[in-house]
Structures are given as structure tokens and as C-alpha cells.
Design a protein around this motif. Structure first.
Motif, mmCIF file in Angstrom:
data_model
loop_
_atom_site.group_PDB
_atom_site.id
_atom_site.type_symbol
_atom_site.label_atom_id
_atom_site.label_comp_id
_atom_site.label_asym_id
_atom_site.label_seq_id
_atom_site.Cartn_x
_atom_site.Cartn_y
_atom_site.Cartn_z
ATOM 1 N N MET A 123 0.831 -1.202 0.000
ATOM 2 C CA MET A 123 0.000 0.000 0.000
ATOM 3 C C MET A 123 0.870 1.259 0.000
ATOM 4 O O MET A 123 1.384 1.665 1.035
ATOM 5 C CB MET A 123 -0.934 -0.001 1.216
ATOM 6 C CG MET A 123 -1.813 1.242 1.323
ATOM 7 S SD MET A 123 -2.773 1.631 -0.146
ATOM 8 C CE MET A 123 -3.982 0.309 -0.122
ATOM 9 N N ASN A 125 -0.280 4.389 -1.003
ATOM 10 C CA ASN A 125 -1.456 5.160 -1.415
ATOM 11 C C ASN A 125 -1.135 6.576 -1.857
ATOM 12 O O ASN A 125 -1.913 7.207 -2.569
ATOM 13 C CB ASN A 125 -2.476 5.205 -0.276
ATOM 14 C CG ASN A 125 -1.876 5.658 1.038
ATOM 15 O OD1 ASN A 125 -1.024 4.963 1.604
ATOM 16 N ND2 ASN A 125 -2.300 6.800 1.553
ATOM 17 N N TYR A 128 -1.280 7.759 -5.467
ATOM 18 C CA TYR A 128 -2.575 7.814 -6.148
ATOM 19 C C TYR A 128 -3.344 9.079 -5.770
ATOM 20 O O TYR A 128 -4.384 9.041 -5.125
ATOM 21 C CB TYR A 128 -3.370 6.536 -5.848
ATOM 22 C CG TYR A 128 -2.668 5.347 -6.447
ATOM 23 C CD1 TYR A 128 -2.895 4.982 -7.768
ATOM 24 C CD2 TYR A 128 -1.710 4.654 -5.719
ATOM 25 C CE1 TYR A 128 -2.206 3.932 -8.343
ATOM 26 C CE2 TYR A 128 -1.014 3.602 -6.284
ATOM 27 C CZ TYR A 128 -1.253 3.248 -7.595
ATOM 28 O OH TYR A 128 -0.557 2.219 -8.175
ATOM 29 N N HIS A 292 -5.995 5.262 -0.857
ATOM 30 C CA HIS A 292 -6.033 3.811 -0.688
ATOM 31 C C HIS A 292 -6.841 3.127 -1.781
ATOM 32 O O HIS A 292 -6.444 2.084 -2.300
ATOM 33 C CB HIS A 292 -6.628 3.460 0.679
ATOM 34 C CG HIS A 292 -5.688 3.638 1.830
ATOM 35 N ND1 HIS A 292 -5.321 4.873 2.300
ATOM 36 C CD2 HIS A 292 -5.045 2.733 2.623
ATOM 37 C CE1 HIS A 292 -4.498 4.735 3.332
ATOM 38 N NE2 HIS A 292 -4.302 3.450 3.538
ATOM 39 N N CYS A 295 -4.943 2.859 -5.032
ATOM 40 C CA CYS A 295 -3.908 1.830 -4.961
ATOM 41 C C CYS A 295 -4.530 0.434 -4.995
ATOM 42 O O CYS A 295 -4.027 -0.471 -5.674
ATOM 43 C CB CYS A 295 -3.061 2.016 -3.710
ATOM 44 S SG CYS A 295 -1.527 1.046 -3.683
#
Length: 338
Positions: A123, A125, A128, A292, A295
Motif C-alpha cells: 500500500m 497510497n 494515487y 487507498h 492503490c
């Protein structure tokens, strides 16, 4: 369409984000919850209205549920154990950063992924976001010329409590991985060496070193510098850090929240002591989900397309190397090759 049967490991301390995503994804199903304290897993099941079995052992959960995917949201010290057990049982893994508690553990995980053919996606994130995608596109377009230096400042006064307060290197181990990974993402370059000084300033509420200064040489010949602190009350940056990039034709800025902008030399004007500059603006082209969920979209899509995700462990280990290289440099007082 591939069906994802998911066991969640470490659900006692997880945020709702992972479960929220899985519930809304049409081809994913939570089939079991695991925590060393089973009452925590039961409480999460009750809270979310999940009619699923709970376990204290991941291996038992995978056998009982016939899962093919594990969400690893345990603490960093448990990642190697969880990921190894999952991949050896034939499952792919999506996990929280960092991918392992040591570089040696990360290398072992990558080797196991290659040996088993199972994917372990991490992760990250903070890749993104429409703003960082715009920043990366601005640099990739050559708008500021050849990039020579990337600088990131990260200053926050984060009062977490819990395990972070007791870590030896909370900033570098638990948080800097995001900024280091962003530097790789923005530049398209990988680390070659690092020199790091970490310290714990007056007034810190952390046991370990919560501040650091790092200098990385990158594979494209550029230099990336990081200045950060997790015990800086006042004048805080965003969680995405505050960025400046210097190129051969100009410079670009990103404050971590707004779209990036820059100034480049006006080629139509004569040379001077200070050149005349033109302002350039970043464009918002990213149409995917952010954070999140963005991702996780990439992780699931990659599995379904039979390819490594953008944040697969095969790539993410390069960001992990930046973390543990910095720790080694701070320990020895020497520049470390990566």
C-alpha cells in the motif's frame, strides 16, 4: 471474472478503508478475520456485520476458508511472517507499508514471491493523488528540462501514542517510506547511495529518532534530499511533503495539496543576470480513484490482468532499500551504497 476470497490478518488495529473497499468490489468477498486476540477479530466482524469465522492463526484460517488473497494490516514486525505463510499457502497478498521490518526480510519476501509466483503488493497510497500524478507528468514532459535535484520537506507534529512512540526510528521506518517512494515515482529514477543523519530534537515525545536529513544519489544522476520531522509542532507541511525540483530549464514546486506549478526560462528573451521566466501550471488529468482506493484498484486490476502491480514487492523493495540504507548510514555515519 476472477473471484477474490479474502482473509484479513491483523484486523484488530485496521482502519475501515480496506474492508470498505472489499465490500464494494463486486468480485471480492471477506471470508475470514485473523488477529492474535480473537476477541478483536470478533469485535470487527460484529461492527461490520460480517458473518465470517474468526481465527488467531493465519494458516488455520487459510485452510478453513479456501482463501486466495490475504490483506496484511498487521504491524511491521509481523509482515514477513504473515506474507510468507500466505504465499506458501498459495495466496497473493496486499499489505500495508513497509513491506518488511528489515531489508533482509524484504529480500527474502521478494525471493519467495519469485519462487512461488504469488504477488505481494504494498500500500503506497500516496502515489494515487491527482496532484502527484500531475507533478510527475510535468517533469516527464521535460517542461523544466533535465532534472538535477529533487528536494522534499516533511514537518509534522504527529502525536500518535502507541507503537510508533517506542520505535527506534519512527520517522524513517514508519513514514519516510512514503516520501522516498514518491521521489522514485516523481523522478522515474532509483536510488544509488544515501547519506543520512537522524536525531531526536528537544521536545520530542518519541523514544527514538523522529527527525532526519537524507541525501540520495539517484540512477539518473540527480540528487534527492529529504528533510523531515514527526515532532515539529507549528508551520506544518502537508502529509505529502513540500517539493521543489530544479531542472536545466527551470524549476517546479508542489506543496502536497494543490496542483504543481513551475517557472521556466523564456527562450525568446535575452540572457541576463537573472533570466526572464514563464510560469507553467500542472494539469489535472488523473481520472482514477485516489488514496487507498486508487492503490487497491491497481492491485486488484494487476492480479486480474496477470501482471505485477505498480507497487508490487519486486518494485517496492527499491523504496525499502532507501529506508534501510538511511538507517545504516545514520548508524555508521557513512554514505551507503544501495
Amino acid at each position: 471474472m476472477m473471484t477474490h476470497k479474502i482473509v484479513v490478518a491483523g484486523c484488530g488495529g485496521m482502519s475501515n478503508t480496506w474492508l470498505d473497499y472489499a465490500v464494494q468490489r463486486g468480485n471480492a468477498e471477506i471470508v475470514g478475520l485473523v488477529d492474535i486476540y480473537e476477541e478483536s477479530a470478533k469485535a470487527m466482524a460484529a461492527k461490520r456485520g460480517l458473518q465470517v469465522p474468526t481465527f488467531t492463526d493465519l494458516g488455520a484460517a487459510l485452510v478453513a476458508t479456501d482463501a486466495n488473497l490475504v490483506f496484511d494490516v498487521t504491524i511491521p514486525a509481523s509482515h514477513k511472517q504473515i506474507v510468507t505463510a500466505a504465499m506458501n499457502a498459495g495466496c497473493n497478498v496486499f499489505g500495508e507499508k513497509p513491506m518488511a521490518e528489515s531489508y533482509a526480510d524484504a529480500q527474502e519476501i521478494v525471493a519467495l514471491s519469485q519462487a512461488t509466483g504469488k504477488r505481494y503488493s504494498v500500500m503506497q497510497n500516496r502515489r494515487y493523488l491527482k496532484q502527484i500524478r500531475s507533478f510527475r507528468d510535468m517533469l516527464a514532459s521535460g517542461a523544466v528540462g533535465t532534472v538535477g535535484a529533487i528536494h522534499a520537506d516533511f514537518f509534522l507534529g504527529a502525536h500518535f501514542g502507541g507503537f510508533r512512540d517506542a520505535m527506534d526510528s519512527p520517522l524513517i521506518i514508519d513514514m519516510a517510506i512514503h516520501t522516498f517512494d514518491q521521489a522514485r515515482f516523481i523522478s522515474g529514477a532509483d536510488p544509488v547511495s544515501v547519506y543520512c543523519h537522524e536525531f531526536n530534537p528537544p521536545g520530542s515525545w518519541y523514544k527514538g529518532n523522529a527527525s532526519a536529513v537524507c541525501i540520495y544519489e539517484m540512477s539518473d544522476g540527480s540528487v534527492f534530499t529529504y528533510r523531515g520531522s514527526w515532532c515539529a509542532d507549528g508551520l506544518n507541511t502537508s502529509w505529502e511533503a513540500d517539493w521543489r525540483v530544479n531542472g536545466s530549464r527551470g524549476s517546479a514546486r508542489w506543496d502536497g495539496a494543490s496542483l504543481p506549478y513551475g517557472e521556466v526560462v523564456n527562450p525568446e528573451k535575452p540572457e541576463g543576470f537573472i533570466r526572464e521566466l514563464l510560469r507553467i501550471e500542472g494539469e489535472s488529468k488523473w481520472e482514477g480513484q485516489e488514496g487507498h482506493w486508487g492503490c487497491l484498484d491497481e492491485m486488484f486490476t494487476a492480479l486480474e490482468e496477470g501482471r505485477p502491480a505498480e507497487t508490487d514487492s519486486l518494485d517496492n523493495i527499491k523504496s525499502v532499500a532507501m529506508v534501510f540504507g538511511a538507517i545504516e548510514s545514520a548508524r555508521t555515519g557513512q554514505k551507503v551504497k544501495l
